[in-house]
Design an enzyme around this catalytic site. Structure first.
Site, PDB file in Angstrom:
ATOM      1  N   SER A  51      19.590  29.992  42.073  1.00 37.33           N
ATOM      2  CA  SER A  51      19.355  30.105  40.541  1.00 37.33           C
ATOM      3  C   SER A  51      19.576  29.797  39.172  1.00 37.33           C
ATOM      4  CB  SER A  51      17.649  30.748  40.318  1.00 37.33           C
ATOM      5  OG  SER A  51      17.981  31.440  39.809  1.00 37.33           O
ATOM      6  N   SER A  92      29.012  38.693  30.516  1.00 33.75           N
ATOM      7  CA  SER A  92      27.850  38.076  30.109  1.00 33.75           C
ATOM      8  C   SER A  92      28.649  38.908  28.332  1.00 33.75           C
ATOM      9  CB  SER A  92      26.936  39.053  30.020  1.00 33.75           C
ATOM     10  OG  SER A  92      25.812  39.007  28.780  1.00 33.75           O
ATOM     11  N   TYR A 127      22.668  46.541  31.458  1.00 28.70           N
ATOM     12  CA  TYR A 127      23.538  45.662  32.157  1.00 28.70           C
ATOM     13  C   TYR A 127      25.304  45.726  30.874  1.00 28.70           C
ATOM     14  CZ  TYR A 127      23.901  40.587  32.275  1.00 28.70           C
ATOM     15  OH  TYR A 127      23.888  39.288  32.914  1.00 28.70           O
ATOM     16  N   LYS A 154      28.862  45.083  32.254  1.00 29.50           N
ATOM     17  CA  LYS A 154      29.520  43.385  32.114  1.00 29.50           C
ATOM     18  C   LYS A 154      30.952  44.281  31.606  1.00 29.50           C
ATOM     19  CE  LYS A 154      26.873  41.077  33.637  1.00 29.50           C
ATOM     20  NZ  LYS A 154      27.165  40.044  34.798  1.00 29.50           N
ATOM     21  N   THR A 213      18.228  30.382  30.819  1.00 26.77           N
ATOM     22  CA  THR A 213      18.094  30.575  32.617  1.00 26.77           C
ATOM     23  C   THR A 213      17.471  31.375  32.839  1.00 26.77           C
ATOM     24  OG1 THR A 213      19.652  32.348  32.641  1.00 26.77           O
ATOM     25  CG2 THR A 213      20.218  31.113  32.783  1.00 26.77           C
TER      26      THR A 213
END
Length: 328
Positions: free
Chosen positions: A54, A180, A206, A210, A241
């Site tokens: 995806s 990111s 997160y 990253k 997304t």
């Protein structure tokens, strides 16, 4: 003296909103006169794309397949990944799309997939690390590693180490890591890389993952000559997304029309994988919209980026993954 395109890029780079949204993409693609991705001929090349069912990974895989490459789709579910393969095959007319199933956070599965890939391919032209999600709840993999760190730091480190020979055979192979812009808020840490239950926050975890990714990208580039393997990392800007829709619904609602499409967010990843110019003339860089960027925007994060912490991160990844690479 800077040319016009450099001046414009600097102007839109400073405010995050103009740089990370579709505004930045639209302006930069015009002022730099980007090569159209549809112009590349990738026949005979093989790319492995993790997290390709995806969003950005799926677009990148579709684009590479449409350009004639053999693309190996990685996902956690065989049925879902095979379904995406069938859709890409139908859309592109390519029969050179295959599947390799593994959860990138489960190290035994990563090892099994790597063994399958090296038995199938003597040469891998590109390994595109795209797998990863922002989780609101703390989870661990089967070995007790926090799931975000397992799937976005330790798993990719292990897979890279296991595919080094196949990547070297492409002379140079390419490893491209999708990071990111969120990592700009996080310093480099190892002792606090995995957040515990009381203070756990999905966005912060997160960001820490990253930050580790882009640091390791630079370290791999220091360790391996660029004529063997080129290492690049990038961030996609703010893209709309399925992951953003699920994990950051308020952010998505506020930014809304300014979010990039998957095609816009994945453009630089595909370009880094496909183009034989600047993407292989440098190594260890961090990119946004086909230009190199600093990995720091804040002095506070720069202060954490010490040789000692870098060595600690590398050696921690070696220990956690069991990768057969030299310690730092």
């Amino acid at each position: 003296m800077p040319d016009f395109s450099d001046i414009v890029d600097t102007v839109i780079e400073v405010p995050v909103v103009s740089s990370f949204t579709r505004i930045g993409y639209a302006v930069r693609s015009r002022i730099d006169d980007w090569e159209d991705l549809d112009s590349y001929d990738l026949e005979g090349r093989t790319f492995v794309v993790t997290g390709s069912t995806s969003g950005l990974g799926r677009f990148a895989a579709h684009q590479l397949a449409a350009r004639g490459a053999h693309v190996v789709l990685n996902g956690r579910s065989h049925d879902k990944t095979a379904g995406v393969r069938d859709e890409i095959t139908a859309d592109t007319g390519s029969t050179e799309v295959s599947v390799a199933v593994a959860d990138m956070g489960e190290l035994d599965q990563v090892r099994e997939m790597a063994g399958e890939l090296t038995s199938r391919f003597d040469r891998i032209d590109g390994l595109l690390h795209n797998a990863g999600a922002l989780s609101a709840e703390r989870r661990e993999n089967s070995e007790g590693i926090e799931a975000t760190i397992a799937s976005q730091v330790v798993g990719p480190f292990l897979l890279t180490s296991l595919l080094l020979d196949a990547l070297r055979a492409a002379a140079p192979g390419r490893v491209v890591t999708m990071s990111s812009g969120g990592m700009y808020t996080a310093g480099l840490t190892v002792s606090r890389l995995q957040m515990g239950e009381p203070q756990y926050g999905g966005s912060e975890q997160y960001a820490r993952a990253k930050r580790a990714q882009v640091t390791l990208n630079e370290m791999w580039a220091e360790r391996i000559p660029a004529d063997e393997i080129v290492f690049q990392a990038l961030h996609p800007g703010w893209a709309d997304t399925p992951g953003v829709e699920e994990a950051l619904p308020t952010f998505r609602k506020v930014v809304g029309p300014l979010l990039r499409s998957s095609a816009e967010g994945a453009d630089t990843m595909v370009w880094l994988a496909a183009d034989d110019g600047e993407p292989v003339a440098t190594t260890g860089e961090f990119w946004l919209d086909r230009r190199t960027r600093s990995i720091h925007k804040l002095g506070s994060t720069r202060k954490t980026d010490t040789p000692e912490r870098r060595a600690e991160l590398w050696n921690w990844c070696v220990e956690q993954s069991g990768a057969d690479v030299e310690p730092w």
